[in-house]
Design an enzyme around this catalytic site. Structure first.
Site, PDB file in Angstrom:
ATOM      1  N   ARG A   1     -10.932   0.738  -6.036  1.00  0.00           N
ATOM      2  CA  ARG A   1     -11.732   0.375  -4.867  1.00  0.00           C
ATOM      3  C   ARG A   1     -12.080   1.653  -4.102  1.00  0.00           C
ATOM      4  O   ARG A   1     -11.609   2.740  -4.447  1.00  0.00           O
ATOM      5  CB  ARG A   1     -10.968  -0.623  -3.971  1.00  0.00           C
ATOM      6  CG  ARG A   1      -9.528  -0.200  -3.763  1.00  0.00           C
ATOM      7  CD  ARG A   1      -8.950  -0.599  -2.476  1.00  0.00           C
ATOM      8  NE  ARG A   1      -9.605   0.048  -1.346  1.00  0.00           N
ATOM      9  CZ  ARG A   1      -9.429   1.339  -1.021  1.00  0.00           C
ATOM     10  NH1 ARG A   1      -8.646   2.147  -1.703  1.00  0.00           N
ATOM     11  NH2 ARG A   1     -10.065   1.842   0.029  1.00  0.00           N
ATOM     12  N   GLY A   2     -12.888   1.485  -3.029  1.00  0.00           N
ATOM     13  CA  GLY A   2     -13.365   2.658  -2.294  1.00  0.00           C
ATOM     14  C   GLY A   2     -14.683   3.084  -2.926  1.00  0.00           C
ATOM     15  O   GLY A   2     -14.794   3.143  -4.157  1.00  0.00           O
TER      16      GLY A   2
ATOM     17  N   ARG B   1     -19.717  -5.177  -7.069  1.00  0.00           N
ATOM     18  CA  ARG B   1     -19.527  -5.214  -5.617  1.00  0.00           C
ATOM     19  C   ARG B   1     -20.840  -4.716  -5.016  1.00  0.00           C
ATOM     20  O   ARG B   1     -21.325  -3.649  -5.392  1.00  0.00           O
ATOM     21  CB  ARG B   1     -18.343  -4.331  -5.174  1.00  0.00           C
ATOM     22  CG  ARG B   1     -16.988  -4.879  -5.652  1.00  0.00           C
ATOM     23  CD  ARG B   1     -15.833  -4.176  -4.980  1.00  0.00           C
ATOM     24  NE  ARG B   1     -15.694  -4.562  -3.578  1.00  0.00           N
ATOM     25  CZ  ARG B   1     -14.860  -3.958  -2.728  1.00  0.00           C
ATOM     26  NH1 ARG B   1     -14.113  -2.933  -3.143  1.00  0.00           N
ATOM     27  NH2 ARG B   1     -14.768  -4.352  -1.476  1.00  0.00           N
TER      28      ARG B   1
ATOM     29  N   ASP C   1     -19.365   3.236   3.090  1.00  0.00           N
ATOM     30  CA  ASP C   1     -19.764   2.634   1.808  1.00  0.00           C
ATOM     31  C   ASP C   1     -21.252   2.798   1.564  1.00  0.00           C
ATOM     32  O   ASP C   1     -21.711   2.750   0.421  1.00  0.00           O
ATOM     33  CB  ASP C   1     -19.387   1.159   1.769  1.00  0.00           C
ATOM     34  CG  ASP C   1     -17.891   1.028   1.567  1.00  0.00           C
ATOM     35  OD1 ASP C   1     -17.148   1.132   2.559  1.00  0.00           O
ATOM     36  OD2 ASP C   1     -17.463   0.889   0.405  1.00  0.00           O
TER      37      ASP C   1
ATOM     38  N   LYS D   1     -15.824  -0.501   6.072  1.00  0.00           N
ATOM     39  CA  LYS D   1     -14.915  -1.659   6.117  1.00  0.00           C
ATOM     40  C   LYS D   1     -15.028  -2.408   7.446  1.00  0.00           C
ATOM     41  O   LYS D   1     -15.102  -1.791   8.510  1.00  0.00           O
ATOM     42  CB  LYS D   1     -13.481  -1.162   5.891  1.00  0.00           C
ATOM     43  CG  LYS D   1     -12.395  -2.212   5.884  1.00  0.00           C
ATOM     44  CD  LYS D   1     -12.643  -3.345   4.932  1.00  0.00           C
ATOM     45  CE  LYS D   1     -12.887  -2.920   3.516  1.00  0.00           C
ATOM     46  NZ  LYS D   1     -13.373  -4.034   2.654  1.00  0.00           N
TER      47      LYS D   1
HETATM   48  O1  MRU Z   1     -13.144  -2.870   0.199  1.00  0.00           O
HETATM   49  P1  MRU Z   1     -12.739  -1.449  -0.052  1.00  0.00           P
HETATM   50  O2  MRU Z   1     -11.274  -1.217   0.018  1.00  0.00           O
HETATM   51  O3  MRU Z   1     -13.347  -0.909  -1.330  1.00  0.00           O
HETATM   52  O4  MRU Z   1     -13.399  -0.658   1.144  1.00  0.00           O
HETATM   53  C1  MRU Z   1     -13.257   0.731   1.223  1.00  0.00           C
HETATM   54  C2  MRU Z   1     -13.824   1.280   2.461  1.00  0.00           C
HETATM   55  O5  MRU Z   1     -14.373   0.599   3.291  1.00  0.00           O
HETATM   56  C3  MRU Z   1     -13.788   2.772   2.594  1.00  0.00           C
HETATM   57  O6  MRU Z   1     -13.693   3.140   3.938  1.00  0.00           O
HETATM   58  C4  MRU Z   1     -15.105   3.312   2.030  1.00  0.00           C
HETATM   59  O7  MRU Z   1     -15.255   2.914   0.700  1.00  0.00           O
HETATM   60  C5  MRU Z   1     -15.226   4.760   2.125  1.00  0.00           C
HETATM   61  S1  MRU Z   1     -14.146   5.443   0.945  1.00  0.00           S
HETATM   62  C6  MRU Z   1     -13.910   6.887   0.684  1.00  0.00           C
END
Ligand code: MRU
Length: 368
Positions: free
Chosen positions: A55-56, A96, A250, A261
């Site tokens: 994830r991320g 996603r 994102d 997030k």
């Molecule tokens: O749903 P996730 O855990 O994939 O969300 C991740 C985030 O919101 C991070 O802040 C974002 O991807 C930036 S990551 C370096």
């Protein structure tokens, strides 16, 4: 990053079976158990992205590119129809919807696939592009650390080396990238320089990426931190206990709206009200120049109700989920929100620190 005294990246290639397989750190098991998962088909990689094993934003981009390599490898092995790769690209890109990095990386791989070449040549080229993406994302995160670390150093000087308190939301650390992280990269860089700092870690309901993943990373890096409930940040800011906020992104639009997030926007509002600088740290691969208005143009992922209904944690060495909502209540679970550019102080990118504006975005993209 070092985990249990060993250097890790979040994803790596493995050829022990004779074919390309990927190894990933299973993030659904952290911090309770450190497990490595093997992924040998594009379908398993898509499932890993959806279930947030990986994830991320930057990491799912890389995982998506590797999914394309796995698909191309299977086509080459089975002498399958190469046209299928275009449909697979759609499937991988939409695993996603919010983070633009996923489509960005898949598009880069697809752009180098030619149906006039053999499937094994296309596999080789997909792998080359994927490795290039890995290299450039790794470098970007390291540079984000350098540029953002300098901002923390400046604050530390202003505070006569007193502790700099930084609040972060979700996990934008090395687990969300190949290594270093985005929002956490400046923190690691500053800590390495001996700057006195402390991190407020938002727990980040419902998946708790803060209390589970960010806390795990910071513990292993021996960085002082405190896990807080998502709603505490405003109170801490009112009492002068937050010097800066750093979050990841994102998707950042051409007009510099930052999608991250869910809950990030509320932190930005509180920061604005209290005069606390609010930074978004991101590789330029997270910028989507095709849109301006983040609030109305970014598709916000809606995730399963179970994420809100159940809390999972460890009890007697086993991961268990417990119900936290009465049976019958409706649930709404959007995964992200958009912080308008006016609430963002600056962007920290691999190319430097830029104004949170349309021209700042242009400079970030054009700077070398
Ligand atoms: O749903 P996730 O855990 O994939 O969300 C991740 C985030 O919101 C991070 O802040 C974002 O991807 C930036 S990551 C370096």
């Amino acid at each position: 990053m070092r985990i249990f005294d060993k250097n890790y990246k979040t994803i790596w290639e493995d050829y022990s079976s004779g074919l390309l397989e990927l190894k990933v750190i299973d993030q659904t098991k952290l911090p309770f158990s450190f497990e490595i998962k093997s992924i040998s088909s594009y379908q398993s990689m898509v499932a890993a992205i959806k279930e947030m094993v990986v994830r991320g934003a930057p990491l799912i981009g890389i995982a998506g590119a590797y999914a394309m390599c796995l698909a191309m490898q299977t086509i080459a092995q089975n002498r399958g129809d190469q046209q299928a790769i275009f449909q697979i690209a759609e499937e991988v890109s939409s695993a996603r919807p919010t983070a633009v990095n996923l489509k960005w990386a898949v598009d880069k791989v697809i752009a180098n696939i030619g149906t006039d070449r053999s499937a094994s040549e296309n596999f080789t080229s997909a792998l080359e592009i994927t490795r290039e993406i890995c290299e450039s994302e790794l470098k970007a995160c390291r540079l984000i650390g350098e540029h953002g670390g300098a901002l923390i150093e400046e604050l530390s000087l202003k505070k006569n080396s007193e502790t700099v308190n930084i609040l972060t939301h979700c996990n934008a650390g090395w687990l969300a990238t190949l290594d270093y992280g985005t929002a956490l990269a400046p923190i690691y860089a500053a800590a390495q320089k001996g700057i006195n700092l402390h991190v407020w870690v938002d727990e980040t309901r419902p998946r708790n990426q803060g209390s589970k993943l960010t806390a795990f990373e910071l513990l292993h890096e021996h960085i002082p931190h405190t896990v807080i409930v998502d709603n505490l940040g405003g109170h801490l800011m009112q009492h002068g206990l937050v010097d800066m906020v750093i979050v990841g992104s994102d998707r950042t639009t051409a007009c510099c709206d930052v999608c991250n997030k869910v809950g990030t926007y509320l932190k930005a509002l509180a920061a604005h009200d209290n005069g606390v600088p609010f930074y978004a740290a991101l590789p330029t691969s997270s910028i989507d120049t095709s849109i301006c208005d983040g609030i109305n143009q970014i598709e916000i992922e809606e995730r399963a109700s179970e994420e809100v209904i159940y809390f999972d944690g460890e009890e007697d060495g086993r991961i268990r989920a417990v119900r936290a909502v009465p049976i019958g209540s409706k649930i709404l679970n959007y995964g992200f929100d958009v912080t308008p550019a006016r609430l963002v102080t600056s962007l920290i990118t691999e190319n430097g620190v830029f104004d949170a504006s349309e021209s700042g975005i242009k400079q970030a993209l054009n700077a070398v």
